[in-house]
Design a protein around this motif. Structure first.
Motif, PDB file in Angstrom:
ATOM      1  N   GLY A 159     -56.803 -18.696  11.101  1.00 22.52           N
ATOM      2  CA  GLY A 159     -56.710 -17.264  10.859  1.00 22.52           C
ATOM      3  C   GLY A 159     -57.048 -16.460  12.107  1.00 22.52           C
ATOM      4  O   GLY A 159     -56.378 -15.470  12.415  1.00 22.52           O
ATOM      5  N   ILE A 160     -58.047 -16.906  12.843  1.00 23.24           N
ATOM      6  CA  ILE A 160     -58.428 -16.202  14.075  1.00 23.24           C
ATOM      7  C   ILE A 160     -57.363 -16.394  15.157  1.00 23.24           C
ATOM      8  O   ILE A 160     -57.003 -15.455  15.867  1.00 23.24           O
ATOM      9  CB  ILE A 160     -59.813 -16.681  14.554  1.00 23.24           C
ATOM     10  N   VAL A 161     -56.833 -17.604  15.261  1.00 25.59           N
ATOM     11  CA  VAL A 161     -55.763 -17.860  16.254  1.00 25.59           C
ATOM     12  C   VAL A 161     -54.551 -17.000  15.941  1.00 25.59           C
ATOM     13  O   VAL A 161     -53.859 -16.513  16.844  1.00 25.59           O
ATOM     14  CB  VAL A 161     -55.374 -19.362  16.254  1.00 25.59           C
ATOM     15  N   ARG A 162     -54.312 -16.755  14.660  1.00 19.94           N
ATOM     16  CA  ARG A 162     -53.158 -15.956  14.250  1.00 19.94           C
ATOM     17  C   ARG A 162     -53.254 -14.516  14.754  1.00 19.94           C
ATOM     18  O   ARG A 162     -52.236 -13.825  14.861  1.00 19.94           O
ATOM     19  CB  ARG A 162     -53.047 -15.969  12.735  1.00 19.94           C
ATOM     20  N   MET A 163     -54.462 -14.061  15.052  1.00 18.51           N
ATOM     21  CA  MET A 163     -54.643 -12.692  15.547  1.00 18.51           C
ATOM     22  C   MET A 163     -54.118 -12.526  16.969  1.00 18.51           C
ATOM     23  O   MET A 163     -53.839 -11.406  17.401  1.00 18.51           O
ATOM     24  CB  MET A 163     -56.132 -12.316  15.554  1.00 18.51           C
ATOM     25  N   ILE A 164     -53.992 -13.639  17.711  1.00 20.27           N
ATOM     26  CA  ILE A 164     -53.536 -13.540  19.099  1.00 20.27           C
ATOM     27  C   ILE A 164     -52.067 -13.114  19.092  1.00 20.27           C
ATOM     28  O   ILE A 164     -51.241 -13.739  18.435  1.00 20.27           O
ATOM     29  CB  ILE A 164     -53.672 -14.898  19.834  1.00 20.27           C
ATOM     30  N   PRO A 165     -51.718 -12.051  19.829  1.00 22.12           N
ATOM     31  CA  PRO A 165     -50.324 -11.588  19.821  1.00 22.12           C
ATOM     32  C   PRO A 165     -49.375 -12.678  20.314  1.00 22.12           C
ATOM     33  O   PRO A 165     -49.706 -13.411  21.234  1.00 22.12           O
ATOM     34  CB  PRO A 165     -50.331 -10.403  20.790  1.00 22.12           C
ATOM     35  N   VAL A 166     -48.246 -12.763  19.699  1.00 23.13           N
ATOM     36  CA  VAL A 166     -47.150 -13.701  20.033  1.00 23.13           C
ATOM     37  C   VAL A 166     -47.537 -15.163  19.741  1.00 23.13           C
ATOM     38  O   VAL A 166     -46.940 -15.817  18.899  1.00 23.13           O
ATOM     39  CB  VAL A 166     -46.689 -13.567  21.505  1.00 23.13           C
ATOM     40  N   VAL A 167     -48.545 -15.659  20.436  1.00 19.71           N
ATOM     41  CA  VAL A 167     -48.966 -17.061  20.275  1.00 19.71           C
ATOM     42  C   VAL A 167     -49.408 -17.326  18.836  1.00 19.71           C
ATOM     43  O   VAL A 167     -49.090 -18.367  18.250  1.00 19.71           O
ATOM     44  CB  VAL A 167     -50.122 -17.391  21.258  1.00 19.71           C
ATOM     45  N   GLY A 168     -50.135 -16.371  18.265  1.00 20.74           N
ATOM     46  CA  GLY A 168     -50.642 -16.532  16.917  1.00 20.74           C
ATOM     47  C   GLY A 168     -49.529 -16.740  15.897  1.00 20.74           C
ATOM     48  O   GLY A 168     -49.618 -17.618  15.036  1.00 20.74           O
ATOM     49  N   GLY A 169     -48.491 -15.956  16.015  1.00 23.10           N
ATOM     50  CA  GLY A 169     -47.359 -16.087  15.103  1.00 23.10           C
ATOM     51  C   GLY A 169     -46.668 -17.433  15.240  1.00 23.10           C
ATOM     52  O   GLY A 169     -46.276 -18.061  14.261  1.00 23.10           O
ATOM     53  N   LEU A 170     -46.573 -17.870  16.494  1.00 29.35           N
ATOM     54  CA  LEU A 170     -45.928 -19.172  16.766  1.00 29.35           C
ATOM     55  C   LEU A 170     -46.741 -20.319  16.172  1.00 29.35           C
ATOM     56  O   LEU A 170     -46.194 -21.241  15.560  1.00 29.35           O
ATOM     57  CB  LEU A 170     -45.843 -19.351  18.282  1.00 29.35           C
ATOM     58  N   VAL A 171     -48.048 -20.232  16.365  1.00 28.70           N
ATOM     59  CA  VAL A 171     -48.955 -21.272  15.841  1.00 28.70           C
ATOM     60  C   VAL A 171     -48.850 -21.331  14.318  1.00 28.70           C
ATOM     61  O   VAL A 171     -48.786 -22.408  13.727  1.00 28.70           O
ATOM     62  CB  VAL A 171     -50.412 -21.002  16.286  1.00 28.70           C
ATOM     63  N   TRP A 172     -48.841 -20.151  13.675  1.00 31.19           N
ATOM     64  CA  TRP A 172     -48.738 -20.112  12.207  1.00 31.19           C
ATOM     65  C   TRP A 172     -47.425 -20.714  11.747  1.00 31.19           C
ATOM     66  O   TRP A 172     -47.382 -21.439  10.758  1.00 31.19           O
ATOM     67  CB  TRP A 172     -48.888 -18.670  11.724  1.00 31.19           C
ATOM     68  N   MET A 173     -46.353 -20.423  12.481  1.00 30.40           N
ATOM     69  CA  MET A 173     -45.038 -20.946  12.095  1.00 30.40           C
ATOM     70  C   MET A 173     -45.010 -22.470  12.211  1.00 30.40           C
ATOM     71  O   MET A 173     -44.543 -23.162  11.304  1.00 30.40           O
ATOM     72  CB  MET A 173     -43.954 -20.338  12.992  1.00 30.40           C
ATOM     73  N   VAL A 174     -45.530 -22.996  13.329  1.00 33.50           N
ATOM     74  CA  VAL A 174     -45.561 -24.458  13.514  1.00 33.50           C
ATOM     75  C   VAL A 174     -46.451 -25.101  12.453  1.00 33.50           C
ATOM     76  O   VAL A 174     -46.113 -26.140  11.875  1.00 33.50           O
ATOM     77  CB  VAL A 174     -46.046 -24.816  14.935  1.00 33.50           C
ATOM     78  N   ALA A 175     -47.592 -24.463  12.173  1.00 34.10           N
ATOM     79  CA  ALA A 175     -48.499 -24.988  11.141  1.00 34.10           C
ATOM     80  C   ALA A 175     -47.806 -25.008   9.779  1.00 34.10           C
ATOM     81  O   ALA A 175     -47.956 -25.961   9.005  1.00 34.10           O
ATOM     82  CB  ALA A 175     -49.769 -24.138  11.081  1.00 34.10           C
ATOM     83  N   SER A 176     -47.035 -23.964   9.486  1.00 33.10           N
ATOM     84  CA  SER A 176     -46.315 -23.915   8.201  1.00 33.10           C
ATOM     85  C   SER A 176     -45.320 -25.060   8.097  1.00 33.10           C
ATOM     86  O   SER A 176     -45.211 -25.706   7.048  1.00 33.10           O
ATOM     87  CB  SER A 176     -45.557 -22.593   8.060  1.00 33.10           C
ATOM     88  N   LEU A 177     -44.598 -25.299   9.192  1.00 33.69           N
ATOM     89  CA  LEU A 177     -43.593 -26.370   9.167  1.00 33.69           C
ATOM     90  C   LEU A 177     -44.262 -27.736   9.015  1.00 33.69           C
ATOM     91  O   LEU A 177     -43.802 -28.585   8.256  1.00 33.69           O
ATOM     92  CB  LEU A 177     -42.751 -26.339  10.441  1.00 33.69           C
ATOM     93  N   MET A 178     -45.359 -27.927   9.744  1.00 34.53           N
ATOM     94  CA  MET A 178     -46.064 -29.218   9.641  1.00 34.53           C
ATOM     95  C   MET A 178     -46.650 -29.386   8.243  1.00 34.53           C
ATOM     96  O   MET A 178     -46.648 -30.489   7.681  1.00 34.53           O
ATOM     97  CB  MET A 178     -47.169 -29.308  10.700  1.00 34.53           C
ATOM     98  N   GLY A 179     -47.166 -28.305   7.682  1.00 33.77           N
ATOM     99  CA  GLY A 179     -47.708 -28.372   6.325  1.00 33.77           C
ATOM    100  C   GLY A 179     -46.632 -28.724   5.320  1.00 33.77           C
ATOM    101  O   GLY A 179     -46.816 -29.591   4.450  1.00 33.77           O
ATOM    102  N   LEU A 180     -45.488 -28.057   5.458  1.00 37.99           N
ATOM    103  CA  LEU A 180     -44.368 -28.354   4.557  1.00 37.99           C
ATOM    104  C   LEU A 180     -43.960 -29.810   4.695  1.00 37.99           C
ATOM    105  O   LEU A 180     -43.742 -30.514   3.699  1.00 37.99           O
ATOM    106  CB  LEU A 180     -43.196 -27.434   4.894  1.00 37.99           C
TER     107      LEU A 180
END
Lengths: 158, 317
Positions: free
Chosen positions: B273-294
């Motif tokens: 959640g804290i990493v997600r706050m980082i502009p640009v990188v945060g969104g990318l990390v969340w997206m990769v995490a979502s794909l890996m979770g799926l």
């Protein structure tokens, strides 16, 4: 020699000691059995008597896993709620309204239905080769998907 | 087939599928516009920019193209993958729904119904009294408002994660283990799975006129949401385990609070959640995490480690 005499001897060799002297088949069977027993005795691991130390084994994934740390949950909830709701308070926004507003960003069911119902219109307007691409990609991607899902998991074996 | 040859075969199929998916974008075909569809939509456009200058009686729908409205539209406007500009003379009687695009309203441009942009964080602000006053702050890389909005959503994720960790701790741990043991495979499964869901949804779209399409779409949507939510909780557990889990038995004995599946899940959630706050990188990390979770949810069959497809081998008598 009858089959039943051979069976009786093989079932209990000590009870019929004289049978083997006159039966070639049973002599052969006994030779093979003794060779097998020697092989098993030879293959048996000779331990030095010391037990395996479980403490030396790596920690398993389930060790300590059932602990329910409510303090950790409360601490994280405080941090997240503090940052979130506190941010709204700092901006002069009612924190409850801000929280509800943040969650109601999703589409309503009516709008979702409208988007879904527009799909046939877009598909009907698409050129023919797009339809072919869609079906080809659908088949190909799902074949790859099935192949990947059939792959053996690593997990505990890693 | 030996494992390496199978991997190369799968890679070749993936490249072929990517080429097939890219072909429509690369081909030099103009989009098309249709008037009067079966459900009453007055204008339906695919891949073309629309400039509406004559009044429209009905809905306007556009896919992959922008819409500029300089007159009255007596219906709803739906745009997927395109921006919408409501000019000074423009007016929309119904709702304006924009997915994956911006909405620009010139001075007098009006929309009588709701303006819905579900993939845009500012949409939430419209639902807060006086929230529109803060819309400008969303243009900044970092703002207290973005932090507050994202943390509010994270609070809901925390509730869901706690419930899942309590109800299915063993399953979550199993998926997390597979994620850590085989991250590349879970990412690949997630990527291919997501693509499969999108394509299947499009194929179900063909069936909507035959009534079976909508229930199938709803079922697919529900399955995708459940897989994504479960997968994210597994990712939280994996991250929490990497960073905070006790690595020796002594540490397990000594610790009172930072151990157990529940603690790993909530700590991992906090970090991500804290990493997600980082502009640009945060969104990318969340997206990769979502794909890996799926991917981990699908690969492990929601942590049960059972095969989706049973291979039946016959033996000779």
């Amino acid at each position: 020699m009858t089959q039943s005499e051979c069976d009786d001897y093989l079932a209990d060799r000590e009870a019929n000691p004289t049978h083997v002297e006159s039966c070639d088949a049973c002599q052969e069977a006994v030779r093979k059995l003794e060779a097998l027993e020697r092989g098993i005795a030879k293959a048996r691991l000779e331990g030095d008597g010391a037990a395996v130390d479980p403490e030396a084994l790596p920690v398993a994934a389930w060790e300590g896993a059932s602990t329910r740390s409510w303090l950790a949950v409360m601490a994280v909830a405080l941090v997240v709620a503090g940052l979130g709701l506190g941010g709204f308070v700092l901006l002069g926004i009612n924190p409850i309204e801000g929280f509800v507003g943040a969650l109601s960003g999703a589409m309503s069911a009516g709008h979702l239905l409208a988007v879904a119902k527009s799909a046939p219109n877009f598909l009907a307007s698409a050129p023919m080769h797009v339809h072919a691409m869609i079906f080809a990609a659908f088949v190909l991607v799902n074949v790859i998907f099935v192949i990947l899902l059939r792959k053996r998991l690593r997990g505990y074996d890693a | 087939m030996p494992s390496k040859r199978k991997d190369r075969f799968v890679l070749a199929l993936v490249l072929l599928a990517s080429a097939l998916l890219l072909l429509p974008a690369l081909s030099a075909t103009d989009g098309s516009t249709k008037t009067k569809s079966d459900d009453g939509a007055a204008i339906v456009s695919v891949g073309k920019a629309l400039h509406i200058t004559d009044p429209v009686d009905g809905n306007v729908q556009s896919f992959g193209g922008s819409i500029e409205i300089d007159t009255a539209v007596h219906g709803d406007v739906l745009s997927i993958g395109g921006d919408v500009i409501v000019g000074v003379e423009g007016h929309v009687d119904g709702d304006l729904v924009v997915l994956g695009g911006k909405v620009t309203r010139k001075e007098a441009g009006a929309v009588d119904g709701s303006v819905v942009q579900p993939l845009w964080i500012g949409d939430a602000l419209r639902k807060i009294p006086d929230g529109s006053d803060f819309l400008e702050s969303l243009d900044r890389r970092f703002s207290v408002l973005i932090l507050a909005l994202k943390m509010s959503v994270l609070l809901v994720w925390l509730g869901v994660a706690v419930i899942l960790a309590l109800a299915g701790g063993r399953e979550v741990r199993s998926s997390s283990l597979e994620l850590r043991a085989n991250p590349f495979h879970t990412l690949t499964v997630g990527l291919v799975g997501f693509t499969s869901f999108v394509l299947t949804a499009i194929v179900f779209g063909y069936l909507i006129p035959y009534f079976i399409g909508l229930p199938l779409l709803i079922a697919l949507g529900l399955f995708a949401v459940v897989a994504k939510v479960y997968g994210m909780v597994a990712v939280f557990h994996a991250v929490g385990w990497y960073l905070f889990a006790p690595k020796t038995r002594d540490a397990i004995e000594r610790r009172r609070y930072l151990k157990g599946d529940l603690a790993m899940v909530v700590l991992g959630l906090l970090v991500i959640g804290i990493v997600r706050m980082i502009p640009v990188v945060g969104g990318l990390v969340w997206m990769v995490a979502s794909l890996m979770g799926l991917g981990s949810a699908l690969a492990t069959k929601f942590g049960r480690r059972e095969p989706w497809f049973l291979a039946v081998a016959t033996t000779r008598a």
